[in-house]
Design an enzyme around this catalytic site. Structure first.
Site, PDB file in Angstrom:
ATOM      1  N   ASP A   1       0.859  -1.187   0.000  1.00  0.00           N
ATOM      2  CA  ASP A   1       0.000   0.000   0.000  1.00  0.00           C
ATOM      3  C   ASP A   1       0.892   1.233   0.000  1.00  0.00           C
ATOM      4  O   ASP A   1       1.714   1.414   0.908  1.00  0.00           O
ATOM      5  CB  ASP A   1      -0.894  -0.026   1.246  1.00  0.00           C
ATOM      6  CG  ASP A   1      -1.984   1.031   1.212  1.00  0.00           C
ATOM      7  OD1 ASP A   1      -2.159   1.669   0.161  1.00  0.00           O
ATOM      8  OD2 ASP A   1      -2.650   1.223   2.247  1.00  0.00           O
TER       9      ASP A   1
ATOM     10  N   ASP B   1      -3.190   2.667  -5.789  1.00  0.00           N
ATOM     11  CA  ASP B   1      -2.065   2.696  -4.859  1.00  0.00           C
ATOM     12  C   ASP B   1      -1.901   1.451  -3.988  1.00  0.00           C
ATOM     13  O   ASP B   1      -1.137   1.475  -3.023  1.00  0.00           O
ATOM     14  CB  ASP B   1      -2.159   3.929  -3.966  1.00  0.00           C
ATOM     15  CG  ASP B   1      -3.418   3.941  -3.113  1.00  0.00           C
ATOM     16  OD1 ASP B   1      -4.323   3.135  -3.368  1.00  0.00           O
ATOM     17  OD2 ASP B   1      -3.488   4.763  -2.178  1.00  0.00           O
ATOM     18  N   GLU B   2      -2.592   0.374  -4.300  1.00  0.00           N
ATOM     19  CA  GLU B   2      -2.409  -0.835  -3.494  1.00  0.00           C
ATOM     20  C   GLU B   2      -2.709  -2.080  -4.316  1.00  0.00           C
ATOM     21  O   GLU B   2      -3.483  -2.048  -5.274  1.00  0.00           O
ATOM     22  CB  GLU B   2      -3.275  -0.803  -2.235  1.00  0.00           C
ATOM     23  CG  GLU B   2      -4.757  -0.757  -2.496  1.00  0.00           C
ATOM     24  CD  GLU B   2      -5.578  -0.851  -1.213  1.00  0.00           C
ATOM     25  OE1 GLU B   2      -5.206  -1.634  -0.310  1.00  0.00           O
ATOM     26  OE2 GLU B   2      -6.600  -0.139  -1.134  1.00  0.00           O
TER      27      GLU B   2
END
Length: 376
Positions: free
Chosen positions: A10, A105-106
């Site tokens: 993350d 983003d993860e």
């Protein structure tokens, strides 16, 4: 016993970190990426300096300003964020093909095959995060465990820039101490229901039977039952079939002006057409969403016999949906379009991609709103 090795990575305050990377003058300042405080925007993300004031994602920009008047507000640069995201996902795929992005983003990584028998997933997570830092100058946190549930929770424990591991032999003790609000799928309402039953931690949750939890929480009860025992067999899925895609926008000011409504709908249609193209998808059902100034919401849907993919097709569906909507009686606050019954190109008959000119694309909406086009 076969034991998987799952990593959840993350990025730390992704949007805000990119802005601080590119603009050194913003570093160590309370930075908020999202809408401006005088409008109706919301916080997309904020840096850790801003979080100390109680600011968080999805908070109204106005509220964030009141909590921290000296915060710096910047508008999102989504095109750039997507480019950086692709760069990061490419790094993941250098190690494994089993990468499941959850957002820009993860992502989950199944590195079981890469590590074979004795490789350390924790050391690999550290290596991947270091490579992200080297290539993008951005920080990432990671969680490592034998399933997705525990890996995702672990990634949040040592933010920013930390790595946490939950090995099988420590899973039960870890879950016993885990606050019920940390469990996947437990939002405010579910958390309140659980607390009313005396469930505060994973240990409390494990005292209840599967049947009891399913009666109280439906199908999610089964998921809670197994998670409380450290069990989660969900695979890391590199390709997820999305059931729908949608775009919507909240207007800066309420309006019932035909020109504004038309322009917004054309823009939304273009964005969705581009999304279909990028995903190599076709759609067959279109849904229009209108929220008025009094917060009442109207939705209208239309399904076509043949799938469509271009903005012109989307726009030509809109007049029939708008016909039964009250566009002049009260101002509009929000407009949205979503597409469903998605299929991938190759699995459905593909429409002929005609080069529709812009004037044809707007004519159908112009006629509906009875807007006289300006002569060239």
């Amino acid at each position: 016993m076969y034991m998987r090795k799952i990593i959840h990575i993350d990025m730390d305050a992704f949007f805000a970190s990119i802005e601080q990377r590119d603009r050194p003058e913003l570093r160590k300042k309370p930075l908020i990426v999202g809408g401006l405080p005088r409008g109706r925007g919301v916080v997309a993300t904020c840096c850790y300096e801003a979080r100390r004031y109680g600011i968080h994602s999805a908070m109204s920009a106005n509220r964030a300003y009141k909590l921290c008047p000296h915060a710096v507000f910047v508008k999102p640069r989504m095109v750039l964020y997507k480019e950086v995201s692709l760069q990061i996902m490419a790094i993941f795929r250098e190690y494994t093909k089993k990468v499941e992005p959850l957002s820009l983003d993860e992502a989950f990584l199944d590195v079981t095959e890469y590590l074979q028998i004795n490789g350390s997933a924790t050391l690999l997570a550290r290596e991947i995060c270091a490579l992200i830092k080297l290539r993008t100058d951005l920080s990432a946190s990671a969680g490592v465990s034998y399933n997705k549930f525990l890996a995702k929770i672990a990634s949040d424990l040592k933010k920013p820039g930390g790595i946490s591991t939950v090995p099988p032999e420590e899973a039960r003790q870890f879950i016993d101490r885990l606050s019920i609000g940390k469990f996947y799928g437990v939002g405010k309402i579910t958390k309140s229901k659980m607390q009313s039953l005396g469930i505060q931690t994973g240990k409390d949750l494990r005292q209840y039977s599967k049947d009891f939890l399913m009666k109280r929480f439906g199908k999610a009860g089964s998921f809670f039952f197994y998670n409380a025992r450290g069990l989660d067999e969900r695979p890391v899925c590199p390709y997820q079939n999305r059931k729908s895609i949608g775009k919507e926008t909240t207007l800066v000011q309420d309006t019932n002006r035909p020109e504004e409504i038309r322009d917004i709908l054309i823009n939304l249609s273009s964005l969705l057409g581009k999304a279909l193209e990028n995903n190599s998808q076709l759609a067959q059902t279109l849904t229009l969403k209108i929220r008025y100034s009094d917060f009442t919401t109207t939705t209208r849907s239309l399904s076509l016999q043949k799938p469509f993919s271009c903005p012109a097709d989307i726009e030509e569906c809109l007049p029939s949906l708008l016909t039964n909507c009250n566009l002049t009686h009260k101002p509009i606050r929000l407009l949205g379009i979503s597409l469903s019954k998605l299929t991938y190109i190759g699995s459905a008959p593909r429409p002929i991609p005609l080069p529709f000119p812009k004037d044809r694309r707007s004519n159908c909406l112009n006629r509906f709103f009875a807007i006289k086009e300006e002569s060239p």
